[in-house]
Structure formats: C-alpha cells, structure tokens
Design a protein around this motif. Sequence first.
Motif, PDB file in Angstrom:
ATOM      1  N   ASP A   1      19.455  21.380  41.277  1.00 11.95           N
ATOM      2  CA  ASP A   1      18.939  21.723  42.599  1.00 11.95           C
ATOM      3  C   ASP A   1      18.487  23.183  42.648  1.00 11.95           C
ATOM      4  O   ASP A   1      17.432  23.500  43.211  1.00 11.95           O
ATOM      5  CB  ASP A   1      20.018  21.464  43.650  1.00 11.95           C
ATOM      6  CG  ASP A   1      19.486  21.547  45.069  1.00 11.95           C
ATOM      7  OD1 ASP A   1      18.471  20.885  45.358  1.00 11.95           O
ATOM      8  OD2 ASP A   1      20.074  22.268  45.892  1.00 11.95           O
TER       9      ASP A   1
ATOM     10  N   LYS B   1      14.629  24.495  43.295  1.00 14.85           N
ATOM     11  CA  LYS B   1      14.346  25.378  44.437  1.00 14.85           C
ATOM     12  C   LYS B   1      13.661  26.660  43.982  1.00 14.85           C
ATOM     13  O   LYS B   1      12.718  27.136  44.621  1.00 14.85           O
ATOM     14  CB  LYS B   1      15.641  25.692  45.188  1.00 14.85           C
ATOM     15  CG  LYS B   1      16.101  24.586  46.133  1.00 14.85           C
ATOM     16  CD  LYS B   1      17.376  24.990  46.856  1.00 14.85           C
ATOM     17  CE  LYS B   1      17.658  24.085  48.051  1.00 14.85           C
ATOM     18  NZ  LYS B   1      17.857  22.685  47.703  1.00 14.85           N
TER      19      LYS B   1
ATOM     20  N   THR C   1      26.045  23.996  48.579  1.00 14.66           N
ATOM     21  CA  THR C   1      26.056  24.997  49.641  1.00 14.66           C
ATOM     22  C   THR C   1      25.824  26.383  49.067  1.00 14.66           C
ATOM     23  O   THR C   1      25.014  27.162  49.589  1.00 14.66           O
ATOM     24  CB  THR C   1      27.401  24.964  50.395  1.00 14.66           C
ATOM     25  OG1 THR C   1      27.594  23.664  50.964  1.00 14.66           O
ATOM     26  CG2 THR C   1      27.443  25.994  51.505  1.00 14.66           C
TER      27      THR C   1
ATOM     28  N   ASP D   1      22.250  26.903  48.040  1.00 11.84           N
ATOM     29  CA  ASP D   1      21.390  27.241  49.183  1.00 11.84           C
ATOM     30  C   ASP D   1      21.512  28.715  49.546  1.00 11.84           C
ATOM     31  O   ASP D   1      20.516  29.373  49.872  1.00 11.84           O
ATOM     32  CB  ASP D   1      21.742  26.372  50.390  1.00 11.84           C
ATOM     33  CG  ASP D   1      21.244  24.945  50.246  1.00 11.84           C
ATOM     34  OD1 ASP D   1      20.418  24.692  49.346  1.00 11.84           O
ATOM     35  OD2 ASP D   1      21.678  24.079  51.034  1.00 11.84           O
TER      36      ASP D   1
ATOM     37  N   VAL E   1      18.092  30.950  49.280  1.00 17.18           N
ATOM     38  CA  VAL E   1      17.533  31.604  50.470  1.00 17.18           C
ATOM     39  C   VAL E   1      17.590  33.121  50.311  1.00 17.18           C
ATOM     40  O   VAL E   1      16.650  33.838  50.690  1.00 17.18           O
ATOM     41  CB  VAL E   1      18.276  31.160  51.744  1.00 17.18           C
ATOM     42  CG1 VAL E   1      17.816  31.977  52.954  1.00 17.18           C
ATOM     43  CG2 VAL E   1      18.030  29.678  52.013  1.00 17.18           C
TER      44      VAL E   1
END
Length: 287
Positions: free
Chosen positions: A151, A155, A252, A255, A259
Amino acid sequence: MSIQSSMQALTERYPPSMKRISEIVVARPQVVLELTITELAKLCQTSEATIVRFARTLGFAGYAALKLQMAAELAAETAQLGADSSYGSDIAPTDSLAETVAKISGSELFGIRETAASLDLDTLQRVIDAVAGAQRTLAFGVAASNMGARDLREKLLRVGRVALGFTDAHDAISSASLLGADDVVIGFSHSGQTREVCELLRVARAGGAVTVAITNAPESPVTRDADLTLLTSVRETTFRSGAMASRIAQLTIVDYVFVGVARTSYESSVEALRTSRESLARLRGER
C-alpha cells in the motif's frame, strides 16, 4: 501503549515464569483486579517476587500500581466499547454474527486509536523527512505485513516518488543490498521476529540506507538494524492473529507517512494525483 498491548508485545521475550503471567493476564485482564499478589502468583505457578519483576517490566513500581492502572484502563475500554464488548477478546464459537461483528469492529477501531495515541510524532516526522528526501524507497513485509508495504509503495508511486516493492524476500534483500545513503528501506513485521525483514534491514543499513521498522514489538529483533521505529499498538487473537488487527494498524501508519510526504510538496503531489487519475479515465469509461 496500554498495559495489555504492552504485555502482548513483550510476551515472547519474557522468560518462562513471566511468560505464564503475561499469557494469563492477556487472556483475562480482570484477574489482576480480582486476585491478590499471592493468589496471582499461585495461579501462575510462580513467586510474588516474579510478579513484582513482571510489573516493573511494564513500568510500574510493583503489583499495587499495576492493579490500579489496570482498573483505570479496563474502565476506559468499557466506557468506549460498552460493557458487552472487550477489546482484544477472542471470537467464541457461541458468538452470534452480530457479536462477532461488534468484537471485530470495536477492536479495530480501538487499535487505531491506541496506535495514534501512542505514536512518537518526532519519529514519524523523521521518517516522513527521510522518505520525502529519498531517491528511492523500498517497502517490504511478509504475508499480511506485505499488504502495508504494498500500500505504501502504491501510494508513493501515485505522487511521483520512486518506490520499490517485492513479494519475494530474496528479491527484496538483494535489491536492498544495492541501495545507499540516498535511499530508505522500510520493513513491516507485526511480531518483530520475521527473519526476512530483519535481514532486509541489516543488509540495507550496511549499505548506508536509512532503515525504518514498523512493528508492534518494541526492542524486538527487527528494531536492531532500524534507524527509526514506528510502533503500532494492537492486540491479536486467534482469528485475527497476524492478519486483521495488525494489518489495520499498519495501514494507518502508512497513511500517516504518505500524507506527510505528500504535504512536503503539496502542489506537485496534488497535480500528480490528478494526472495519474486522468491517465486511467478511459479504462473507467469516463472518456
């Protein structure tokens, strides 16, 4: 990290006498509230002195302090999850589908909250800065932990970063051996014991790359060759072991890192996301 999560993360590192204590308390934390130190020692087939040493490994002066904090922790969990739901409790064969759904959703939500609350933000920022400035980032994990690695890779690719990911440990380790000071290698291992991930970080660090471990186990083997460690805080059970709660917590953290990296070059990241989305428009039938 909560007492119960700390115990589960440390269980495999304890000597046999303390491991028995940890396993019994993790399975039924209320036992700390219900029993005196003498009674708990007898139940765990150990000594009162060992109970005290066990409490100290968790940061408490003794059993009384552990009992007081455990009472507060269990009360807080009951308030947030309800009296009929126990965070980290296993799925019983007698549970209804509704009870199963409630246990899983409650545990995963609480795991995300606990991971966020216990996360070292200074370390997170250092990981973000390292990835943002890296020429290449390699992310790898085994089995369920590879989902978080995959993931993160996907991203980062979407915002124009060079990111590498592998499903085969030999490919990952050989690639990591060729990376250097301008690169970052991130290893995912919930248990902190995964040999392939430990070797990945060892090889990468030897070559000069910045190494990062994402794990639920502080001071575990996987952290030895990690320059930076990000800790998840979840409790696994029979049905969720290494596959559900840990995966959610790892995603989590992914992410948070993604970000954070995207924000370091906000405009270009937004443009990269727009461009990559538009490149797939025809496949979605939008043009």
